[in-house]
Design a protein around this motif. Structure first.
Motif, mmCIF file in Angstrom:
data_model
loop_
_atom_site.group_PDB
_atom_site.id
_atom_site.type_symbol
_atom_site.label_atom_id
_atom_site.label_comp_id
_atom_site.label_asym_id
_atom_site.label_seq_id
_atom_site.Cartn_x
_atom_site.Cartn_y
_atom_site.Cartn_z
ATOM 1 N N GLY A 52 0.774 -1.244 0.000
ATOM 2 C CA GLY A 52 0.000 0.000 0.000
ATOM 3 C C GLY A 52 0.798 1.283 0.000
ATOM 4 N N GLY A 53 2.125 1.191 0.005
ATOM 5 C CA GLY A 53 2.924 2.409 0.015
ATOM 6 C C GLY A 53 3.217 2.906 1.413
ATOM 7 N N TRP A 54 2.380 2.567 2.364
ATOM 8 C CA TRP A 54 2.611 2.838 3.776
ATOM 9 C C TRP A 54 1.911 1.762 4.589
ATOM 10 C CZ3 TRP A 54 0.470 8.105 2.209
ATOM 11 C CH2 TRP A 54 -0.891 8.057 1.988
ATOM 12 N N ILE A 55 2.000 1.830 5.917
ATOM 13 C CA ILE A 55 1.532 0.728 6.762
ATOM 14 C C ILE A 55 0.042 0.838 7.048
ATOM 15 C CG2 ILE A 55 1.795 -0.404 9.005
ATOM 16 C CD1 ILE A 55 4.652 0.646 9.078
ATOM 17 N N ASP A 56 -0.665 -0.248 6.820
ATOM 18 C CA ASP A 56 -2.063 -0.362 7.238
ATOM 19 C C ASP A 56 -2.053 -0.802 8.710
ATOM 20 O OD1 ASP A 56 -4.669 -1.023 7.762
ATOM 21 O OD2 ASP A 56 -4.992 -2.160 5.923
ATOM 22 N N GLU A 57 -2.291 0.161 9.624
ATOM 23 C CA GLU A 57 -2.179 -0.132 11.055
ATOM 24 C C GLU A 57 -3.108 -1.240 11.510
ATOM 25 O OE1 GLU A 57 -2.639 2.878 9.813
ATOM 26 O OE2 GLU A 57 -1.274 4.352 10.713
ATOM 27 N N ARG A 58 -4.255 -1.364 10.878
ATOM 28 C CA ARG A 58 -5.217 -2.407 11.267
ATOM 29 C C ARG A 58 -4.614 -3.794 11.059
ATOM 30 N NH1 ARG A 58 -9.780 -1.493 7.205
ATOM 31 N NH2 ARG A 58 -7.904 -1.678 5.928
ATOM 32 N N GLN A 59 -4.015 -3.975 9.896
ATOM 33 C CA GLN A 59 -3.431 -5.271 9.572
ATOM 34 C C GLN A 59 -2.144 -5.514 10.361
ATOM 35 O OE1 GLN A 59 -4.760 -7.637 7.648
ATOM 36 N NE2 GLN A 59 -6.555 -6.322 7.370
ATOM 37 N N PHE A 60 -1.395 -4.443 10.597
ATOM 38 C CA PHE A 60 -0.097 -4.593 11.258
ATOM 39 C C PHE A 60 -0.246 -5.209 12.648
ATOM 40 C CE2 PHE A 60 3.721 -3.047 13.484
ATOM 41 C CZ PHE A 60 4.689 -3.476 12.597
ATOM 42 N N GLY A 61 -1.169 -4.682 13.451
ATOM 43 C CA GLY A 61 -1.355 -5.211 14.797
ATOM 44 C C GLY A 61 -1.849 -6.641 14.794
#
Length: 336
Positions: free
Chosen positions: A268-277
């Motif tokens: 996505g070009g940057w971090i998807d915080e929802r998926q990261f956690g």
């Protein structure tokens, strides 16, 4: 020129005190020159370490105006200029520039500027900083290396064990189990040495919890103060990459953290915080304890409107992806 030296003095297990010494100096005088004059001309009780006076032995490392450095390398003129550039220069009541000298950090003080480096040396010993050829057949004369193989050891081989990086290490300050940047820089030398037969064993050891490479907070202080350009953080990063090349995401949270971060940024070009956690802490819903651990934080974020309900990829996601893939391809080529 006159300079006021403020030396932080301390006896073992006692509170530090500041003692001032006024000297007439030249800009080219090193800090060690000035300390010698203080000891010889004004106060023979002042204690500090010194030896070669040529940035070879590392003995005279100390904190000079808040940063760890070699007293034999830094001189009065450049130090005052550095402070002026940073707008940190302090003057005494008589408008005389001040230079503050203190003992190294993260090590208990024995006396004045002399510290107990036992932890420093014990942590170095813990990474087994010796080439092991036990599993290899001993040659008739010696283990040979090509010039290219030897050149890979040059940067880490420059380390003089002065303790400057260890003194500034934030990770060790909060986590005494962390072996420190000096030890891991030396550890990479062993990993990279073509004569060593214990690479896999070493990497497993350096991968343990926060004792090894995953304990590093990547603050860059070790790189910024190293007087020999060893760049300990760079060597730690190289060890991490060697470990990542051999491990799967399911092996540990530290491995997942690095791999998932790269995958999400590529996607996505940057971090998807929802998926990261969910992926890192929750291990793709396999780690129930981890999931329960982040629920309170997640609820607070939702209540305060800080939890993203949707994810919009970056407009430059494709370019970011191509850059990451190019770097990864280059890294593979270098290792091969």
């Amino acid at each position: 020129m006159e300079v006021l030296f403020k030396v932080i003095r301390q006896q073992k297990n006692s509170s530090p005190v500041v003692q001032t010494y006024l000297l007439q100096v030249e800009p080219g005088n090193t800090i060690l020159d000035c300390l010698n004059r203080i000891k010889w001309e004004q106060d023979g009780t002042l204690a500090f370490r010194k030896n070669c006076r040529n940035t070879i032995c590392g003995s005279c490392a100390m904190r000079i105006n808040g940063r760890s450095a070699l007293a034999c390398k830094e001189n009065v003129g450049s130090e005052i200029a550095r402070l002026q550039q940073l707008a940190l220069l302090k003057n005494s009541a008589n408008n005389i520039p001040e230079i503050t000298i203190a003992p190294l950090g993260n090590m208990p003080v024995i006396k004045d500027l002399v510290v107990d480096m036992s932890n420093f040396w014990n942590n170095l010993e813990a990474i087994a900083p010796y080439v092991s050829s036990a599993a290899r057949q001993v040659p008739e004369r010696e283990f040979l290396q090509t010039p290219q193989q030897r050149s890979r050891l040059d940067q880490t081989g420059n380390c003089i064990m002065c303790g400057a990086c260890f003194s500034e290490c934030n990770a060790f300050e909060v986590n005494p189990d962390f072996v420190g940047p000096h030890a891991l820089a030396k550890a990479y030398r062993m990993v990279e040495d073509s004569r060593d037969s214990e690479t896999e064993t070493r990497l497993e050891k350096y991968n343990e919890g926060t004792k090894g490479v995953w304990g590093c907070t990547r603050c860059l202080y070790c790189n910024s103060v190293c007087p020999m350009d060893v760049a300990p953080l760079d060597q730690i990063t190289k060890i991490k990459q060697e470990i990542l090349d051999r491990k799967q995401k399911s092996d540990s949270r530290s491995i997942r953290h690095r791999k998932v971060l790269i995958e999400l940024v590529k996607e996505g070009g940057w971090i998807d915080e929802r998926q990261f956690g969910l992926q890192v802490v929750g291990n793709y819903f396999k780690d129930l304890r981890g999931l329960l651990g982040i629920v309170p934080l997640g609820l607070r974020m939702v209540a305060r409107g800080k939890f993203p309900l949707s994810f919009e990829p970056s407009e430059g996601a494709g370019q970011v992806r191509s850059l990451i893939e190019a770097v990864q391809k280059e890294e593979v080529g270098i290792r091969d």
